[in-house]
Write a protein that holds these residues in place. Structure first.
Motif, PDB file in Angstrom:
ATOM      1  N   GLU A 123     -11.723  18.137  -6.940  1.00 16.55           N
ATOM      2  CA  GLU A 123     -12.229  16.762  -6.960  1.00 16.55           C
ATOM      3  C   GLU A 123     -11.287  15.773  -6.273  1.00 16.55           C
ATOM      4  OE1 GLU A 123     -15.224  15.963  -8.041  1.00 16.55           O
ATOM      5  OE2 GLU A 123     -15.571  18.077  -8.516  1.00 16.55           O
ATOM      6  N   GLY A 124     -10.120  16.225  -5.865  1.00 20.00           N
ATOM      7  CA  GLY A 124      -9.168  15.319  -5.232  1.00 20.00           C
ATOM      8  C   GLY A 124      -9.623  14.862  -3.858  1.00 20.00           C
ATOM      9  N   GLN A 125      -9.191  13.674  -3.466  1.00 19.26           N
ATOM     10  CA  GLN A 125      -9.584  13.081  -2.189  1.00 19.26           C
ATOM     11  C   GLN A 125      -8.438  13.004  -1.183  1.00 19.26           C
ATOM     12  OE1 GLN A 125     -12.824  12.320  -1.508  1.00 19.26           O
ATOM     13  NE2 GLN A 125     -13.161  13.242  -3.532  1.00 19.26           N
ATOM     14  N   VAL A 126      -7.196  13.156  -1.637  1.00 10.98           N
ATOM     15  CA  VAL A 126      -6.071  12.946  -0.741  1.00 10.98           C
ATOM     16  C   VAL A 126      -6.035  13.998   0.369  1.00 10.98           C
ATOM     17  CG1 VAL A 126      -4.418  14.362  -2.055  1.00 10.98           C
ATOM     18  CG2 VAL A 126      -3.597  12.424  -0.688  1.00 10.98           C
ATOM     19  N   LYS A 127      -6.558  15.173   0.122  1.00 13.04           N
ATOM     20  CA  LYS A 127      -6.531  16.243   1.120  1.00 13.04           C
ATOM     21  C   LYS A 127      -7.374  15.906   2.350  1.00 13.04           C
ATOM     22  CE  LYS A 127     -10.125  18.466  -1.616  1.00 13.04           C
ATOM     23  NZ  LYS A 127     -10.364  19.521  -2.626  1.00 13.04           N
ATOM     24  N   TRP A 128      -8.321  14.955   2.205  1.00 14.26           N
ATOM     25  CA  TRP A 128      -9.148  14.546   3.335  1.00 14.26           C
ATOM     26  C   TRP A 128      -8.453  13.493   4.185  1.00 14.26           C
ATOM     27  CZ3 TRP A 128     -13.284  17.462   4.162  1.00 14.26           C
ATOM     28  CH2 TRP A 128     -13.819  18.178   3.087  1.00 14.26           C
ATOM     29  N   SER A 129      -7.380  12.892   3.673  1.00 16.10           N
ATOM     30  CA  SER A 129      -6.697  11.813   4.383  1.00 16.10           C
ATOM     31  C   SER A 129      -5.327  12.215   4.897  1.00 16.10           C
ATOM     32  CB  SER A 129      -6.550  10.599   3.457  1.00 16.10           C
ATOM     33  OG  SER A 129      -7.794  10.222   2.906  1.00 16.10           O
ATOM     34  N   LEU A 130      -4.629  13.048   4.143  1.00 18.52           N
ATOM     35  CA  LEU A 130      -3.262  13.437   4.503  1.00 18.52           C
ATOM     36  C   LEU A 130      -3.267  14.573   5.518  1.00 18.52           C
ATOM     37  CD1 LEU A 130      -1.109  13.446   1.229  1.00 18.52           C
ATOM     38  CD2 LEU A 130      -0.584  12.266   3.354  1.00 18.52           C
ATOM     39  N   PRO A 131      -2.699  14.370   6.718  1.00 20.13           N
ATOM     40  CA  PRO A 131      -2.626  15.478   7.675  1.00 20.13           C
ATOM     41  C   PRO A 131      -1.687  16.590   7.231  1.00 20.13           C
ATOM     42  CG  PRO A 131      -1.471  13.539   8.502  1.00 20.13           C
ATOM     43  CD  PRO A 131      -2.209  13.103   7.280  1.00 20.13           C
ATOM     44  N   ASP A 132      -0.695  16.263   6.400  1.00 21.19           N
ATOM     45  CA  ASP A 132       0.267  17.263   5.926  1.00 21.19           C
ATOM     46  C   ASP A 132       0.063  17.572   4.444  1.00 21.19           C
ATOM     47  OD1 ASP A 132       1.481  17.437   8.415  1.00 21.19           O
ATOM     48  OD2 ASP A 132       2.880  15.812   7.978  1.00 21.19           O
ATOM     49  N   ALA A 133      -1.174  17.487   3.976  1.00 18.02           N
ATOM     50  CA  ALA A 133      -1.442  17.723   2.553  1.00 18.02           C
ATOM     51  C   ALA A 133      -1.113  19.146   2.145  1.00 18.02           C
ATOM     52  CB  ALA A 133      -2.912  17.427   2.245  1.00 18.02           C
ATOM     53  N   PRO A 183       8.966  -3.150   0.309  1.00 18.14           N
ATOM     54  CA  PRO A 183       8.414  -3.294  -1.050  1.00 18.14           C
ATOM     55  C   PRO A 183       6.927  -2.970  -1.121  1.00 18.14           C
ATOM     56  CG  PRO A 183       8.792  -5.438  -0.061  1.00 18.14           C
ATOM     57  CD  PRO A 183       9.402  -4.435   0.862  1.00 18.14           C
ATOM     58  N   ASP A 184       6.248  -3.085  -0.004  1.00 17.28           N
ATOM     59  CA  ASP A 184       4.819  -2.794   0.042  1.00 17.28           C
ATOM     60  C   ASP A 184       4.579  -1.479   0.771  1.00 17.28           C
ATOM     61  OD1 ASP A 184       4.197  -5.268  -1.181  1.00 17.28           O
ATOM     62  OD2 ASP A 184       4.425  -6.263   0.774  1.00 17.28           O
ATOM     63  N   ILE A 185       3.663  -0.673   0.251  1.00 22.75           N
ATOM     64  CA  ILE A 185       3.328   0.604   0.856  1.00 22.75           C
ATOM     65  C   ILE A 185       2.039   0.444   1.651  1.00 22.75           C
ATOM     66  CG2 ILE A 185       2.829   3.033   0.444  1.00 22.75           C
ATOM     67  CD1 ILE A 185       4.257   2.821  -2.193  1.00 22.75           C
ATOM     68  N   ASP A 186       2.095   0.788   2.916  1.00 20.37           N
ATOM     69  CA  ASP A 186       0.895   0.766   3.738  1.00 20.37           C
ATOM     70  C   ASP A 186      -0.036   1.879   3.254  1.00 20.37           C
ATOM     71  OD1 ASP A 186      -1.080   0.785   5.636  1.00 20.37           O
ATOM     72  OD2 ASP A 186       0.288   0.729   7.362  1.00 20.37           O
ATOM     73  N   PRO A 187      -1.222   1.552   2.741  1.00 20.79           N
ATOM     74  CA  PRO A 187      -2.103   2.579   2.188  1.00 20.79           C
ATOM     75  C   PRO A 187      -2.610   3.564   3.224  1.00 20.79           C
ATOM     76  CG  PRO A 187      -3.249   0.478   2.326  1.00 20.79           C
ATOM     77  CD  PRO A 187      -1.809   0.210   2.651  1.00 20.79           C
ATOM     78  N   LEU A 192       2.761   8.316   2.959  1.00 26.70           N
ATOM     79  CA  LEU A 192       3.341   7.926   1.672  1.00 26.70           C
ATOM     80  C   LEU A 192       2.344   7.128   0.838  1.00 26.70           C
ATOM     81  CD1 LEU A 192       7.035   6.914   2.519  1.00 26.70           C
ATOM     82  CD2 LEU A 192       6.265   8.799   1.083  1.00 26.70           C
ATOM     83  N   GLY A 193       1.560   6.291   1.510  1.00 31.33           N
ATOM     84  CA  GLY A 193       0.549   5.517   0.788  1.00 31.33           C
ATOM     85  C   GLY A 193      -0.518   6.403   0.181  1.00 31.33           C
ATOM     86  N   TYR A 194      -1.012   7.368   0.952  1.00 33.39           N
ATOM     87  CA  TYR A 194      -2.015   8.300   0.435  1.00 33.39           C
ATOM     88  C   TYR A 194      -1.445   9.125  -0.722  1.00 33.39           C
ATOM     89  CZ  TYR A 194      -4.875   7.339   4.578  1.00 33.39           C
ATOM     90  OH  TYR A 194      -5.641   6.743   5.545  1.00 33.39           O
ATOM     91  N   ALA A 195      -0.205   9.605  -0.560  1.00 36.45           N
ATOM     92  CA  ALA A 195       0.405  10.450  -1.589  1.00 36.45           C
ATOM     93  C   ALA A 195       0.633   9.668  -2.877  1.00 36.45           C
ATOM     94  CB  ALA A 195       1.726  11.028  -1.075  1.00 36.45           C
ATOM     95  N   THR A 196       1.125   8.426  -2.744  1.00 36.95           N
ATOM     96  CA  THR A 196       1.375   7.603  -3.928  1.00 36.95           C
ATOM     97  C   THR A 196       0.087   7.330  -4.696  1.00 36.95           C
ATOM     98  OG1 THR A 196       3.260   6.550  -2.825  1.00 36.95           O
ATOM     99  CG2 THR A 196       2.339   5.428  -4.731  1.00 36.95           C
TER     100      THR A 196
END
Length: 389
Positions: free
Chosen positions: A260-270, A233-237, A241-245
């Motif tokens: 301006e997006g930030q997820v590309k700096w965190s997701l290895p498979d962005a 029920p909880d998503i690990d940030p 999946l947490g970064y994408a959500t």
């Protein structure tokens, strides 16, 4: 005699191949594919620079590679779409045999690139994923077997294709690659359904898949970890999946703005499996709906054109290719919004990946070849003539 019974459309004698190809191809579907490829390059410009910097490359290293592989894919698509169904079938059989052998040799010669699944052959300058090239060949071979089984005194093509399907699934599970295994099972099932499968058998196959999933959950730590993460029920940030959500939520309707997006700096498979998260964050729900509409247009138009086709092999092969393309796109986007467990599956023509985009080009080229208008009567002619009698 065929023309007397079924009717025929006029054939233009001596017409050059390019004008004939342009006149008979589904231009709407091809336009959608080109737009998807352009969107993939645009998203690659946003998603790949952080990874390039991390690996010590120039900022647009991966975009340039995607443009190169995409050019090869588009060339393969156009060349394949110009072929006759018979030639497409012959090349598909040859490609399937080669990719099946390559898939079987993966445990001995393949590599996992540190991702925990042996799916690739490392060539130094590039890598090859045999399962991507195996899918379109398998679909065409399965359609050929099932079409042959419907003929008088035909071979047991349905049983042969099922045995082949289970052998491929076993090889994919050994990697492990449960996403591609499910996609192969789906492609076989949809072709069998169109070929006239009894519902009891399809229900039995569904139960078998559930049993296989339960068995995999109990014996595969890789599979169990992904299922547990999906059901939690909880998503690990800190997970993908947490970064994408979070990126999708931040994007809203119109996005946070280009670059301006930030997820590309965190997701290895962005730039690959979670490219839709980059699209949602920077361009918002609008671009996501455009991508969904493009895939839907390709699938629906192809199926409508195939409904008018008289040849059972062409109907089965084209339906399998169209539905598999749509389901792969649906799985990729479903994972990003947490409707499905993580599968490690790319978004055709949009995600980065040489094997994926070239194999998608070949598969869509086959689909365009099968859905071209042909100088023959349509299946509806049989019904019209039957009413007149």
């Amino acid at each position: 005699m065929t023309e007397m019974v079924y009717g025929a459309v006029p054939v233009r004698d001596g017409e050059p191949i390019l004008p004939k190809w342009w006149r008979t191809i589904d231009k709407w579907a091809m336009s959608c594919i080109l737009i998807l490829f352009a969107i993939g390059l645009m998203l690659g410009l946003a998603a790949s620079p952080p990874l390039a910097a991390k690996n010590g490359f120039e900022p647009f290293h991966y975009v340039q590679r995607q443009a190169f592989f995409g050019s090869l894919a588009l060339a393969a698509m156009i060349m394949t779409s110009m072929m006759s169904p018979v030639l497409v079938r012959r090349l598909a059989v040859l490609g399937f045999v080669v990719s099946f052998i390559a898939l079987a040799l993966l445990p001995f010669l393949g590599t996992d690139f540190g991702k925990g699944a042996v799916r690739w052959y490392g060539l130094g300058f590039a890598s090859i994923q045999p399962s991507e090239f195996m899918k379109p060949g398998f679909i065409v071979v399965t359609a050929w077997m099932m079409a042959a089984a419907s003929e008088l005194n035909g071979p047991p093509g349905k049983s042969w294709s099922l045995a082949l399907c289970l052998a491929i699934v076993a090889l994919l599970v050994m990697q492990p690659d449960f996403g591609q295994a499910c996609l192969v099972l789906f492609s076989w099932g949809v072709i069998y359904f169109v070929a006239g499968a009894p519902m009891t058998l399809l229900v039995g196959m569904a139960l078998l898949v559930v049993f296989g999933g339960t068995l995999a959950y109990s014996n595969s730590e890789h599979f169990a970890r992904r299922i547990d993460g999906f059901l939690s029920p909880d998503i690990d940030p800190r997970t993908q999946l947490g970064y994408a959500t979070n990126a999708i939520q931040e994007g809203g309707l119109f996005g946070v703005g280009v670059g301006e997006g930030q997820v590309k700096w965190s997701l290895p498979d962005a730039h690959t499996d979670f490219i839709i998260a980059v699209a949602a964050e920077e361009y918002g729900l609008i671009l996501v709906l455009v991508i969904i509409a493009l895939f839907s247009t390709i699938v629906v138009r192809s199926l409508l054109r195939l409904m008018r086709e008289r040849d059972p092999f062409i109907r089965l092969a084209g339906t399998g290719l169209a539905c598999t393309l749509g389901v792969q796109a649906m799985i990729n986007m479903g994972v990003a919004v947490r409707l499905l467990p993580a599968k490690g599956m790319t978004l055709p023509f949009v995600s980065y990946g040489g094997s994926s985009i070239i194999a998608s080009g070949i598969a869509v080229g086959m689909l365009l070849a099968f859905s071209r208008t042909r100088p023959q009567g349509e299946i509806s002619d049989l019904l019209v003539r039957g009413r007149k009698k």
